[in-house]
Every structure is written in structure tokens, then in C-alpha cells.
Design an enzyme around this catalytic site. Sequence first.
Site: not given
Ligand code: XIL
Length: 395
Positions: A168, A287
Site C-alpha cells: 500500500e 486478500e
Molecule cells: C487488517 C487485519 O485484517 C485486521 O485484523 C487489522 O486490525 C488491520 O489490518 N490490507 C492489508 C492487511 O494489507 O494487512 C489488513 O489487515 C487489511 C488491509
Amino acid sequence: MRLRATLSAGLVAVAALAIGGSAPALAGQAPRPPQAQTLKALAERHKLAVGTAIDVAALADPSYRRIAATEFSTVTAENVMKWETLEPVRGQYDWTQAEQFMAFAAVNHQRVRGHVLVWSNQLPAWLTEGVADGSITRAELRGLLRNHIHNVVSHFKGRVWQWDVVNEAVTDSWDSTGGQIGYKGFWATNLGPGYIADSFRWAREADPKALLFYNDYNIDAFGDGGPLDKTQFVYDMVRDLRRARVPIDGVGSQAHLSTRYGNYSAFQIADMLNRFARLGVATALTEVDVRNLLPEVQTGDTINPLLQAQAYDYGALMQGCLASRHCISYTVWGFDDGHSWTNTWDFGDGPGREAMAAIYDAQYQPKHAYRAIQADLAFAGPPLVQPRLPQRPHR
Ligand code: XIL
């Protein structure tokens, strides 16, 4: 007569599915129909890894554990490999939870996506506060990042298949300044965008065999190619990194979608993946989840259309991935509505307002979304869908 012909044609199709899958029929026994096969088994024929993020605390629940162990061939730690968890106190690494996760993956013969080395979120307070109050200088910060990457990648060397090296790093259309996408966040602010190339090189030094990924959201499809097209910006960035011989091996599209935005067709997803592949990198959907803006009153009338729209999006992503031979894994960000991060995250309308994002409901029952990707895996094949190609790390 007619009925029998249809029936036996059906059986031939089912038998063909079992060939090359991981559930071969025993002599004299009917093969398992596709709806009784796991995602992992159905994906094997395509040499595609199907994965999930793992909430380490939830592994104590036997139902969670069973599905996590049986349905998926790759896993990602949802939180426990992030910097704040690995090094809560400066200089003191705590590998406990990460090793619990790694042990689960090892016992179930699952490949690991390492998540995440360089990100602006979930950094330890000692680091962000030290930079804010000036007690950590910029020169020192660069050394800290280098050491972190070396420490973490060396610790897991040989056990991680794909690393999310940088996560990101770029703006969206809504937080861009000057009418164009640019670099954002803690690392770009403090070190300048050169940290991206540095990070890939440091990761490669520590593990020559892991596939090194850039990972981001809102890059699921190309837009107009103009200055506010985030996917185009990431594409240009990866092209430039490759030209500069930076060891980047892959691009991960997180694919956090929401039914409220309509999102994409399988063709748009395939186009995005194929364009990145032509740069010489692998791709992965890293994801995947599809949220729904929850209606005030939840009845069949309000919920069913949402669940069907959600299944469509999960399917478009799966079909797009299957259509691109360099798309090597499809990972969901949690598999059940009971544990999804969307239950508490605020996507703009308040915490938990956009949720029900997973492929199983909170009682671990498969939703339409599960059946959609299961069918995609079962019914896809040549000529348009071919097995994934082997991917090798760049030097
Ligand atoms: C999220 C987790 O799912 C949560 O439990 C945490 O509180 C915040 O992070 N992009 C990413 C992930 O790369 O690491 C994130 O995960 C969601 C968005």
C-alpha cells in the site's frame, strides 16, 4: 433412454474432474462430485494455490481450525507477522505467535505468504514516536528498515513462498494531491520513494528463493490510464523497477471489494493480471473479500440479493485469476463471517457497517460465494484456462 444418456454424460464429466484432482476414485467407487471436494483439491488441476488469512487466536476453535486446515493450500498471517507484533520493544523480537502460525502451516503442508515487511500501518510505537520526536534520525531509520527486513526474512528463510515486501505505498484518487496518484505514507515521507527499490534488494539478500511481491488494494482493474488511475501508476512503477533490475517477482492485488460499488467483470480482472504478467512478474489475489452495506432490516428480501451479488464478485475474481497463467494464488482475507476484519473496520459508514464479506457464514456454513468459486474451479479448463506456469525469483 434419453435420461440415461444425460446421466452417463454427467458421470463422465465428474470422472474427468477427478482425474488430476487430489481425490482420485478408488477402484469400484464413484468419484467425489465436485461439490463434495475442497477448494484446495479442485484448484490442484490448475496448479493454483487457494489460501486464507489466519487469525491465530481463532485456531483454538475446532471448526475454524478444521476448515483452515482442509480447504486451503496456502496461508497468510492476518496480523502476527506485522512489525508491531514481531518487535514490540526495540531490539527484542518476539516470534511466538508467528511461529504458532508457521507450525500450523507446516503440519498441514501449506505454503506461506509472508505478510508484511514494509507498510505504514501496525508499526511499533517506539518507531513512529521515535521518528516523530526526532530521537530516530532519517539516516538511522533507513538502517532500522534494512535490519528489520534482514532479520525477518532471514528468520523465515526457506519457509516463505511469497513475501509481501512493500504494501500500500501509493495514493488513491481521493487522497491524491495535484491531480495525480503519488507515493504516500510513513516510509515515503521519511525516506523518499527510493525505499521501495531498497526494500526489494534487502529482502532478496536475505532469501534468494522467496518470490518478492508488491501488494496493494484498488488495483483490481485498469481505469482510463490517466494520472488518477492507480493501477496504471502501480504498473508504471513495477515496469520501472524491473528496468532498473530491482528483484521484484510479483504484484498482489488485495481485492477488497464491496457489492455497493458494483466492481468488475472477470474480463477486467483477467486483463489486469495479464498486463502485469507481460512485465515479467507473477500475480496473486492476496486478500479477497466482498463486503455488503448491511441493510437496516435483515430479511431474505434484503439479504439474498446481496449474497448473490457477492458470489458474482468472488467468481469474477476467480475466473479472472484462472484465465491468467501467471496468477498463482487466490487468498481470501479470512474465510468466515464470524472472524472477518470487516466486522469492526470502518469503511466510511461506521465500524462494521459493511460486512458479511466472507465465503462461509458465522456458523461455518458455505455461502453462495463459496459455491461460486468452487464451481469456477470445477468447470474451468482448456483451452481458455490452463495450468499456472512456474515462477522463478529474479536475481
Ligand atoms: C487488517 C487485519 O485484517 C485486521 O485484523 C487489522 O486490525 C488491520 O489490518 N490490507 C492489508 C492487511 O494489507 O494487512 C489488513 O489487515 C487489511 C488491509
